[in-house]
Structure formats: structure tokens, C-alpha cells
Motif scaffolding. Sequence first.
Motif, PDB file in Angstrom:
ATOM      1  N   GLN A 186      33.023  50.181  74.369  1.00  0.00           N
ATOM      2  CA  GLN A 186      34.212  50.051  73.529  1.00  0.00           C
ATOM      3  C   GLN A 186      33.746  49.747  72.106  1.00  0.00           C
ATOM      4  O   GLN A 186      32.931  48.855  71.898  1.00  0.00           O
ATOM      5  N   GLU A 187      34.292  50.505  71.140  1.00  0.00           N
ATOM      6  CA  GLU A 187      33.882  50.286  69.760  1.00  0.00           C
ATOM      7  C   GLU A 187      34.621  49.066  69.207  1.00  0.00           C
ATOM      8  O   GLU A 187      35.841  48.987  69.313  1.00  0.00           O
ATOM      9  N   VAL A 188      33.894  48.118  68.634  1.00  0.00           N
ATOM     10  CA  VAL A 188      34.572  46.962  68.036  1.00  0.00           C
ATOM     11  C   VAL A 188      33.969  46.651  66.665  1.00  0.00           C
ATOM     12  O   VAL A 188      32.827  47.007  66.384  1.00  0.00           O
ATOM     13  N   ASP A 189      34.769  46.014  65.831  1.00  0.00           N
ATOM     14  CA  ASP A 189      34.307  45.606  64.501  1.00  0.00           C
ATOM     15  C   ASP A 189      34.368  44.101  64.396  1.00  0.00           C
ATOM     16  O   ASP A 189      35.389  43.501  64.731  1.00  0.00           O
ATOM     17  N   VAL A 190      33.296  43.514  63.923  1.00  0.00           N
ATOM     18  CA  VAL A 190      33.308  42.065  63.711  1.00  0.00           C
ATOM     19  C   VAL A 190      32.633  41.755  62.385  1.00  0.00           C
ATOM     20  O   VAL A 190      31.934  42.604  61.815  1.00  0.00           O
ATOM     21  N   THR A 191      32.843  40.523  61.915  1.00  0.00           N
ATOM     22  CA  THR A 191      32.213  40.094  60.663  1.00  0.00           C
ATOM     23  C   THR A 191      30.694  40.089  60.858  1.00  0.00           C
ATOM     24  O   THR A 191      30.219  39.619  61.899  1.00  0.00           O
ATOM     25  N   PRO A 192      29.949  40.558  59.863  1.00  0.00           N
ATOM     26  CA  PRO A 192      28.490  40.523  59.989  1.00  0.00           C
ATOM     27  C   PRO A 192      28.012  39.096  60.266  1.00  0.00           C
ATOM     28  O   PRO A 192      28.576  38.138  59.738  1.00  0.00           O
ATOM     29  N   GLY A 193      26.995  38.988  61.101  1.00  0.00           N
ATOM     30  CA  GLY A 193      26.459  37.669  61.403  1.00  0.00           C
ATOM     31  C   GLY A 193      27.097  37.016  62.618  1.00  0.00           C
ATOM     32  O   GLY A 193      26.605  36.013  63.116  1.00  0.00           O
ATOM     33  N   THR A 194      28.192  37.584  63.100  1.00  0.00           N
ATOM     34  CA  THR A 194      28.817  37.073  64.328  1.00  0.00           C
ATOM     35  C   THR A 194      27.818  37.211  65.484  1.00  0.00           C
ATOM     36  O   THR A 194      27.032  38.132  65.517  1.00  0.00           O
ATOM     37  N   SER A 195      27.871  36.280  66.405  1.00  0.00           N
ATOM     38  CA  SER A 195      26.998  36.419  67.573  1.00  0.00           C
ATOM     39  C   SER A 195      27.646  37.398  68.557  1.00  0.00           C
ATOM     40  O   SER A 195      28.851  37.637  68.511  1.00  0.00           O
ATOM     41  N   ILE A 196      26.817  37.941  69.418  1.00  0.00           N
ATOM     42  CA  ILE A 196      27.366  38.872  70.414  1.00  0.00           C
ATOM     43  C   ILE A 196      28.432  38.173  71.250  1.00  0.00           C
ATOM     44  O   ILE A 196      29.491  38.726  71.536  1.00  0.00           O
ATOM     45  N   LEU A 197      28.158  36.912  71.606  1.00  0.00           N
ATOM     46  CA  LEU A 197      29.125  36.193  72.444  1.00  0.00           C
ATOM     47  C   LEU A 197      30.465  36.061  71.723  1.00  0.00           C
ATOM     48  O   LEU A 197      31.523  36.293  72.319  1.00  0.00           O
ATOM     49  N   GLU A 198      30.408  35.719  70.454  1.00  0.00           N
ATOM     50  CA  GLU A 198      31.673  35.588  69.731  1.00  0.00           C
ATOM     51  C   GLU A 198      32.365  36.924  69.566  1.00  0.00           C
ATOM     52  O   GLU A 198      33.589  37.016  69.657  1.00  0.00           O
ATOM     53  N   ALA A 199      31.579  37.955  69.363  1.00  0.00           N
ATOM     54  CA  ALA A 199      32.167  39.301  69.288  1.00  0.00           C
ATOM     55  C   ALA A 199      32.875  39.622  70.604  1.00  0.00           C
ATOM     56  O   ALA A 199      33.971  40.192  70.617  1.00  0.00           O
ATOM     57  N   CYS A 200      32.266  39.240  71.709  1.00  0.00           N
ATOM     58  CA  CYS A 200      32.890  39.483  73.016  1.00  0.00           C
ATOM     59  C   CYS A 200      34.170  38.663  73.148  1.00  0.00           C
ATOM     60  O   CYS A 200      35.204  39.176  73.571  1.00  0.00           O
ATOM     61  N   ARG A 201      34.086  37.388  72.778  1.00  0.00           N
ATOM     62  CA  ARG A 201      35.281  36.536  72.900  1.00  0.00           C
ATOM     63  C   ARG A 201      36.419  37.048  72.042  1.00  0.00           C
ATOM     64  O   ARG A 201      37.565  37.059  72.469  1.00  0.00           O
ATOM     65  N   GLN A 202      36.071  37.500  70.833  1.00  0.00           N
ATOM     66  CA  GLN A 202      37.129  38.024  69.966  1.00  0.00           C
ATOM     67  C   GLN A 202      37.783  39.258  70.559  1.00  0.00           C
ATOM     68  O   GLN A 202      38.902  39.601  70.223  1.00  0.00           O
ATOM     69  N   ASN A 203      37.051  39.952  71.397  1.00  0.00           N
ATOM     70  CA  ASN A 203      37.597  41.188  71.952  1.00  0.00           C
ATOM     71  C   ASN A 203      37.926  41.067  73.442  1.00  0.00           C
ATOM     72  O   ASN A 203      37.957  42.067  74.163  1.00  0.00           O
ATOM     73  N   ASP A 204      38.127  39.815  73.853  1.00  0.00           N
ATOM     74  CA  ASP A 204      38.547  39.547  75.228  1.00  0.00           C
ATOM     75  C   ASP A 204      37.609  40.109  76.282  1.00  0.00           C
ATOM     76  O   ASP A 204      38.049  40.544  77.337  1.00  0.00           O
TER      77      ASP A 204
END
Lengths: 785, 426
Positions: free
Chosen positions: A9-27
Motif C-alpha cells: 500500500q502506498e503511503v506518505d509520511v513526514t520525512p524522518g518518521t519511523s516505520i512503526l509510526e508510519a504503520c500506526r498512522q496508516n492503521d
Amino acid sequence: MTQLFINDQEVDVTPGTSILEACRQNDVDVPYFCYHPELSVAANCRMCLVEVEGWGKPAASCCTPVSEGMKVKTQSETLAKDREMMMEYLLIHHPLDCPVCDQGGSCKLQDYTVEHGASKGRYSEPKRAVINYELGPFVNTCMTRCIHCTRCVRFADEVAGTGDIGVLNRSDHMTIAGIVEGALSSELSGNLPDICPVGALLDKPSHDVSRPWEMTSHSSTCIQCPNGCDISIESRGDQVMRIVPVDGSPEPWICDRGRYVYDAFRSDNRILSPMVRQDGALQSVDWSDAFDRTIDLLKDKKVGILFSSQWSVEGHVAISLMRDALFPDAKVAFDLHRRDMRPFAFEEGLAMTTSQIEAADQVVILGSDLRQRLPLLMQRLRKRGRAGKPVSRIGAMNYRTNMEIGRDALIRPRDWHGVIARAMEQVSELGKTAAGFDAWLGAVSDRHEAGKILADALISDSCALLVGEEIRSHEDAASLIHGVDLLMRACGHAEAGNDGRNLIPEGVNAQVLSAVFADARVSAGDIFAAASAGELDALILIGSDPVGDGLFPSAAKAALQKVPLVQIGSISGEMADYADVQLPAAAYSEIEGTFVNMEGRVRVATNPIKSLGQERPLWKVMMRLIQVMGAEVPVVSLDELRSAVCQHLSALSDAWCVSNQDSALIAPNRNRDAAALPKARTDSFELDVVSRYSMYREGMWARASALLTEAGELNALDDVLVHPDTLAAKGLSAGELVVKSFLGEQCFNIGVREDVTPGVLFIAKRGVAGDLSDVTAASIDGGAV
Amino acid sequence: MTISSDPKQVTQICFDRINIPNQNKLSVARENGAYEFLPTVLNDFDSAKIINEVKTSGIRGRGGAGFPTGLKWSFVPRNTGKPTYLLCNADEGEPGTFKDRDIMRFDPHLLIEGMIMAGFALDVRDAYIYIRGEFLHEANVLNEAIAEAYAANLLGENILGSGYSMNLTVHRGAGAYVCGEETALIESLEGKPGRPRFKPPFPAVEGFYRCPTVVNNVETLATVPAILKFGGEWHASIGIPNNTGCKIFSVSGHVNKPGNYEVPMGTSLKTLIEDYCGGLQHGSVPKVIIPGGSSTPWLTAEHYDTPLTYDDLMKAGSFLGSGAIIVMDETADLVALTRRLAHFYAHESCGQCTPCREGTGWLERVMKRVEGGKGCAGDVTVLKDASEHMAGRTICALAEGAAAPVLSLLKHFPEDVQTRLAESSK
Ligand SMILES: Cc1cc2nc3c(=O)[nH]c(=O)nc-3n(C[C@H](O)[C@H](O)[C@H](O)COP(=O)(O)O)c2cc1C
Ligand code: SF4
Ligand code: SF4
Ligand code: SF4
Ligand code: FES
């Protein structure tokens, strides 16, 4: 933005975000133990492994930053095996005592074992034994269950600022330990059991009492300080078992005062049925008998009304309706901590949100023991301090903050004028001025060097002043606040959008109270004086304890000896000795109601209406009182009551009708024309008196709580404190000494501490030295006779 | 200096002057060329030139990971407003490794000179040598050498009038193996418990006190003076491409002449053992060769001919590591060996990461049981699972090192384990 792929799944997050936080932000679910959104990353549990395409080995997602085009997989056969193994490693020394562990049912270890673990562990070697240790009155330890995630260590270092939990030893001898033996000296200690993902740290007061699945919870607002935290009240049947913070609220933590006050709900101190005094003692009666007595005491009488700010907005408006209907001329007081009732240039309430304060260029604390008063705001300031932003302070004592205060000055209350004048001069030199500067400056002859700290901070682009109780309770508060207001205007910190004038209120709902009771409000001291002078026939006290709290205990006692008392409230407190009638009103855990915190944030508590006894919501008690006294009942339902409120405060209608509560901030009052000029002191006492607010002792609720009382004893200081120089100047030493004031001569056990301003008599424990609270000036005259 | 790539005509870099008596004294070291080239470097070289020479030399870190040194130096951000630190990793804790110790006790000025040059290249004001706690004698020798260097204005303010100033301080560790891991070393040097940090950020960007920091091994830094004096090209011509220069191998175990041998990279294991170390004590081929310190996977007789290079050893399934070659001949009890190593790692794990904290102890206890004749059939899978899921899943590489012996034992000598298990079931 960084673009990456999580499970294709393509997702966009703020640079520097951790993978875990990127996952949490995208449920996307990734299991973890050591990660906590409010704490620094430790990356030690290794539960959060994910796969990154092209990497030879799994990555710990909590400490791996995302990169452009990264392809992350959170599910695979090898990851499943990894997670199974992590669980097995974690469990080899775990006691597996879920059936007797309070965490059971809300335990990450248990949940993940079910979700990721193997059905059976293969460890057949001896298990390690670990020693438990003492973490104060609120935290129970069972360290065999610890999984060494170090969340507690990071919490103590980073949030509480106490640093009193650490890691000892290495390898599988590694243990978490209280570095400071005995009490965990933090006012936030109750959060430790919450952040511990397992049952190693558990809530001591509720230990072995209940299981998570037996409880129902409802959201409410804490009224124990003006921060008005969101809380979740967990109860079993009609008994409150725990109070915990609410996920996703502005603060992830709550303080020990707000959390452990819950035993007061079921304490002997509750008023659970109507009571009247018969043959010298309070006897339980039914409502109509109690009202008969009330009518005798109040009908056609001149009364003074004193109430607590801790009621809901609905309760407060009901009090106002009751006054309008029955005692339209009666004076009311709701603040036991204000001597100067002239309007303040900026009234109680914060102009900024706590987040804005955290982010301001400069923060100056003016005369407040913020850690005791507003533990969560203090925690924000600590957070700001860790980010390298300055906090300075001026006040009568170097109150403990658990943070590095950049610039600090000790002053006496009488020095405030000189401090402000000194700051005015400094900013004037830079061409910053405001209409009224000269008149104010001209009225003050002293200059105090501490003013430089204030002026230096004012020069910045954004400056948050936290004006505290030392100024609010000052005899000349209106002029001091006017002076500060002039300074803030001169320096551009008084404009909409950049208003740094924050006057810390005594309790919740301050903004509503100043709107609803604008003209009727007097000082509590005035009401007591009027009663003592024979101008009043009776006092109505609605949830307030002027003997145990505030600045007027002596005046209150004198007044209560003179006139009968009708007490309406949830807690009886010291007032039981004086009350002729007690009418039970529901506690804040029992009502639906609205609360406005110091930032103006509106919260509507949705507690189911339930009660332990015959208590009723305050607004209903008020309406009944109106009815039995023969007047017309203005409202008959909560909805009607709320419409009445909207007449005073239209902002509240948004909160009640629109779901978006956070956007509606109720601003504190501003009185542009309140131009009070400094007054010179006339007394000849050489010492200034300042009294301490203890979060464990202040307020009827806290004193009715056995848990807070115990903690208060652990955190107690000497009753009365002075700087050693203050005694040395008189050739005296610590011990029993005579204090002279307008109340006469009294004997106190006086201790010394370097962190009190010389020339200040610091009342550390009001209950004991309570009578001195009335006093602003005193002198120490000699040893006990 | 003998320059030759013929192993018989030994080319030596770090050990070139190792046998000169009293080489640790500044006067003697200077007679033998120490600091001779330093003024040229300080006056005529600049940072870019030095880093370029080091890059050209092809030298890779001698501490274990084999990361190209020039590249590491070039990652250090400049003009950050923060100081840059140079830390020499002299913790030498990897079982089997004892090479840095000889450099420090016999030729400390070589290391000091290398550090001044590296410090100059990286604009370092303060450099530290973090030395293994047990190396008391070496620390004393180093401190004396440093004192002499300060007195001769080779350290301190305005070194030899060049305008460059650098301080050098020796810090003794307290005996934790994990403090050799560069980020644990940094934590320890900061006065905290030696627990590795997760990366990124890497020390080059956020290291000592969160400032840019270069950590290099003793041998790496001691090679710098020769690289600058003779040129990067010269160094690159020794050994084989991507594996240039000489390497000191600390050979121990069942060989007749254990010790430190500095040889050009690419010399074969067999040559080293037979021509230098006097051959094996028993038999003609070794049973096990641990080529790069106890944390590296084992090789067996089939790899006896492998050239000693980073690349060839990796191809063979192991690592060059720190260059500590432990040789075991047919008399070795490999179960006992593995158990002993498991004990080491269980003792030395810093305890942060779940798999390493719990896994190392678990492995040790199972190995102890197996060795003691109390093993059971399931132990093999447990050992395999518990070690496989430690490796590569932790903050630092210690866990991988702890897994290596167990995995090697199970892979190459399952029958040795089975024999023990069979004894147990009797
Ligand atoms: C557990 C562990 C122990 C280590 N011990 C040492 C050591 O004692 N000496 C050393 O130079 N490098 C050691 N290292 C490697 C260092 O982390 C680092 O890679 C090295 O100091 C870098 O220097 P180099 O590039 O010059 O090799 C160790 C690594 C690990 C994971
Ligand atoms: S006590 Fe709880 S929070 Fe602290 S390290 Fe152990 S498991 Fe983590
Ligand atoms: S900080 Fe204030 S509002 Fe929040 S829990 Fe504590 S007492 Fe209650
Ligand atoms: S792998 Fe082991 S030694 Fe390294 S950080 Fe993790 S627990 Fe510590
Ligand atoms: S959550 Fe990532 S290692 Fe613990």
C-alpha cells in the motif's frame, strides 16, 4: 513527504518518521512493547520487527526511519516465527501467573502471547528470581514479570523528571530498580502502572481488588485542578475503583491527585443523606425534614453564599438561578484565595493553550509552585526544557520543579512592585512603552533586580507569563496585574493571537464564573467579616471548606461561630462541626456536566447518573430549594438549564450542540480599564507570609482521600519555614518560636531551608499552621515562652 | 621498511618497529622515524588530501566490521558548530584478539602519530583512547608516551608550530566486552552504562555527546602514518584489491607457535599456520578454524587454503573480524568449547535486547546441560531456534556473535552433539 509502501500500500509520511509510526498512522498493526509515543525510542524489545525489501535481515520498525520508495512488509512467515521467538524469549523467565495478576485482561504480554506466541514454551532451565522494591504509596512492584522494556525508566527521566528508576546489571541479571529507595518522589507516579506494558508495575491502591473485565468506565473531567484533565472513571457496580487517563486527550498522563482522590468518593466524609443538627449532633433525616429546617434558617434572611469552583458549569448556573430567585441581593464568593477583589486587567484563565506555552520562545513563572499546582503544565515545561527552551522563574521559594530553571530569583511578596518597575524601566530604554507606564512607575520607588529576568524574557517574539498564586492572592493584586499587563502590552504580548497573559486560576470554570457572577462577587473574607459584624443571618456553603483551605480560616471560624450554616455538597469535611443542615449533592463522578479548564477547553462529562446514597445533582438540589422556599422554579431539565447558561456564555452552546469541542476555547476576561496603581504598605511587620499549596492536602476531596493523605505525609515539609538568615538576623535558631501578626501571638515549630526567600515566612502545612493563612505580614519575636 | 608482497619477505606496517628495544620511549621512537613525517602532514597536507590518501589506500577497519576507513571519515559532517571527536577503540575484548595490545605496549608513538594525523584530517580538538580495563600496563605505557609527546609539543596547543592543536586522553574501561562496540564505547566514555545505541544515527553524525565522532581501531589508526608517508597507492599495492595492506593476525589454539603475525592480506590460512605458527599440534588439518575472533562463524578443514581477506573469508561463510584466528585440532571438545563461549556471551550481553538478554543465558544453560550429559533430543531445535532468532535482530552485533558458535557447531558437527545426547539417554 516521504513515500513508501507498507504491505504494497502506498503511503506518505513526514520525512524522518519511523516505520512503526508510519504503520500506526496508516492503521497497520505492528506489535511492540518498548515503544511509547510519549517517550524516547529505546528499541530494546525487538517485537516490532518488519521486513524491508532488499535488507538481509528484519528491521526494528520503531528505530528505523522511513526512506523514499522503501517497501515494508509487516506480515510474513519469517516475521511470524520471529515474533513467536520474541514471545518465547520474553516468557522464559516470566512467572506466567496471569490468574493472580491485575494486569491480566489488559496485558500486552498476554495479548501478544495469544496472538503471536507458540502454544508451549520450551524453556526447561531454572527461572531467575528478582527482588521487588518500594516505589511509594501508589506503585506496586512484581519484578519477576518485568520484560525490561525500560518504559518506566524513560518515564521517570523524561516525563517525571525525577530520574529515580534505573537499570542495574547486565545480561539476564538486568533488573529495573528504584534508585531512590522509598517513595517515588513524583506527582505523576500513578502513570507508571499505566505505561508498564505488563504486570510488573501495578496500581497499589487497587491491587488485588478487581479485574479489568469487571469494570465499566465512563469519561469525565477531573476537577482537582484547573487543568481539568480528561479522565476515565472505572467503577465496579456503584463503587469507583480507579481513575485513569483517556487515550487521545491533550495530555496522556494524569497526576496522582486527580487519580487517587477516588477513595474520597466512598469515604466516611461523604454527605450521602440529608442531615440536620439535633441535640448538638448531625442526624440523618429525610429530604423534607431537612428542607423544613433550611426554610427556618433561610426564609426572608440575609445570607452570604460561598461555593466552590469545582462544581460543573450547570451547577454554578443553578447556584446563580437560586440566588436570583431567593436572595437577589446576596453577595457570593467562590474563591478562597483572593484578597484583592478589584477587577484584574486580565482575569483568571490562560490566554494560551498548554501546547502554545510549551512552544513559546520564553516562559516566565511568576510566583507559583507549578509542580504542585499544575503538575501537567509543569510536565510540559519540562518537555520544553529538554528541547532546550528556557523557563525562568521569580517567586518566594525555589519550588521543586524537576527541571533546570534557566534563571531564578527569590523575592518577597512585597518586592513584586519593584520587580515590575525594574522591568518597566528596562523595556522603556528600548523604546517599548504603553499608556499608563509612567503613572505606574511613578507610584513605586523600589527597584528589584529580579525585574531583569522578566524584562529579558519580554524582549522575545513570544513570551508566556504564568502568573501564579503569589500575585493572585496578593493584597495589591490588581495593581500588580495592571503593571504586568502594561509590560505585556508594551512588548507586544497582549495582542490577539499573541497573548501571553496567563493568570493561573484557582480551579476549573474560572472563565464561566467571572462571566456569571460578575457583580455579585466579593472576597470570601468580606462575607466572613459581614457575618461576624452581624450583617448576615446565615451562611450557605456549597461545597467549600474555608477552614481547611484558603486564606481566611480564622475569619471563617469567627463567622461560623456567629451565624448558622446550611451546607450543601458532597463532602462534609471540617464544616461538619459547624453545619446546622447538610444537603447531599452528587459528586463529580456521578453527574453529567460541563467543565471549562484553565485554557478555556470545554468538556462535557457523560457519567451515568448514579449515586451511593440520596445525593442529587447540584442543579436539582438548587431547584428543589427554590421550590420549597416558595419561589418559581426557573428550569426543570438539564436542557432548560443549559439554555439558561447559553444566555451568559454563547460559546458553550457550541460545545453542547456541536461535537467539535476542542475548537471552542472560552477566553478569559480582560478589563482594559482596570488601572490600579501600586499602594504602599502600611504595616510594620518585617516578614511576608506565603502559604504552600500541597496537591495532597488542598481541597476537601483531597483531605477526604486516605491515599492522598498518606502521600501528603510522605511529602510533608516542616510546618513553617524560613531562610536561616531570617532567624540569624534575630539571633534565633529553628524550633518553637513565637510569631506575631494582626492575629496576635502564636507559637509555631519553625524549620529552616535555604530555598525560601530571606524575609519570607513560608507556611508549608496549612492544616497545622492554618490560622496563619489569614496573614500577609508577620514577625518572629523569640523563643517559645 | 620492507615492501614486498611475498609472504616470505614479510612486509610489516604496524609491527615494522615492534622489536626495537625501548621503542615506547619518544627518543628511541624518533631515532627510528616516528613523527618524522608529521610536520609535512600538518604543514603541507590538508583534510581533503589526507582523506583522499586514506581512501586510495583501500584500508578497511581492523576492529571487526571492515568498513572502509576513508569512507567513514568522509561521512563526518563539517561546520556543524559542534566539535568532532576521535575515539580510538582499544578495548580489544573479542576472545582471541591480542594485537592492539602489542602496538600499544611496544610502539605507542605509532598509534599517537596516527591519531594526530587522523585528528588533523577531521579537525579534532579532543581525542580519546578507550582502553580495555585489564590493560593496566598498556595504559601506563600509553600515558607515559602521551606525556612525552605533550612535552615535545607533539600534542596539545599548536603542535610543532603548525597551528593545529589536539588533546589526547586515555580512558580505561571497566572490563565489559560490549564496550568495544563503538556506540557502547561512546556511552561508557560519557560516563553511562555501556549499552549500545541503535543506529541510525551513526556516530559519524551523532556520536560522543551527540557530536560527530569517528571511532577507529588501534591497528587502523596505527596504519595511517605509513599510508600518508608512502602514499595511498603504496598501501593499495599490498594485498589484493578491496583487501589491501597488511593485517595482524592473533593466532591461538592448537598451533605450535601462537602469537601475533602481521602479514599482507591474501596470505592463506594454511601458509600462516604452517609457515609462521609452526603448524598444528596434532594432525595435518585443523578441525575448526575460527577466523576472526570468537564471534565469527567457524570454518573447517575444507577452507584451510582460504586466502586471508575480507572477501574470501566472507565467501567461505565467515568474517575476517578482528583477525583473531583460533585453531582447534582433532583433540578439541567442541561441545565444551561452545558451552564456554556461550558462557562468555551470556555474561557479556548488556541485557537491553530481548533476544540477546534472554537468548544468551538460555543457550548457555542448554549447552551446559548437553555438555553435562543431561541433554535431550529437543535441545538441538531449541539451540537452533534460539540462536537463529538472535542473530541480526538486535541493537548490536553481540547477539550475532553469540549465535555464531552454536550455529557453527550444529551446522558442521551435528554428530558431536548427537554423541553427547546419546550419552545422555543411556
Ligand atoms: C560486541 C562488539 C565488540 C566489539 N569490540 C571491539 C573491540 O574490542 N575493538 C575494536 O576495535 N572494535 C570492536 N568492535 C567493532 C566496533 O564496533 C567498531 O566497528 C570498530 O571499533 C570500528 O573501528 P574500525 O573501523 O577501525 O575497525 C566490536 C563490535 C561489537 C559488536
Ligand atoms: S517494570 Fe514494566 S515498564 Fe519498567 S521495564 Fe519492566 S516491564 Fe517495562
Ligand atoms: S492535573 Fe489537575 S486536572 Fe489533571 S488529573 Fe491532576 S488534578 Fe486532575
Ligand atoms: S545485542 Fe546484546 S549486547 Fe548488543 S545491545 Fe542488544 S542486548 Fe546489548
Ligand atoms: S518497539 Fe521496536 S524494539 Fe521495542
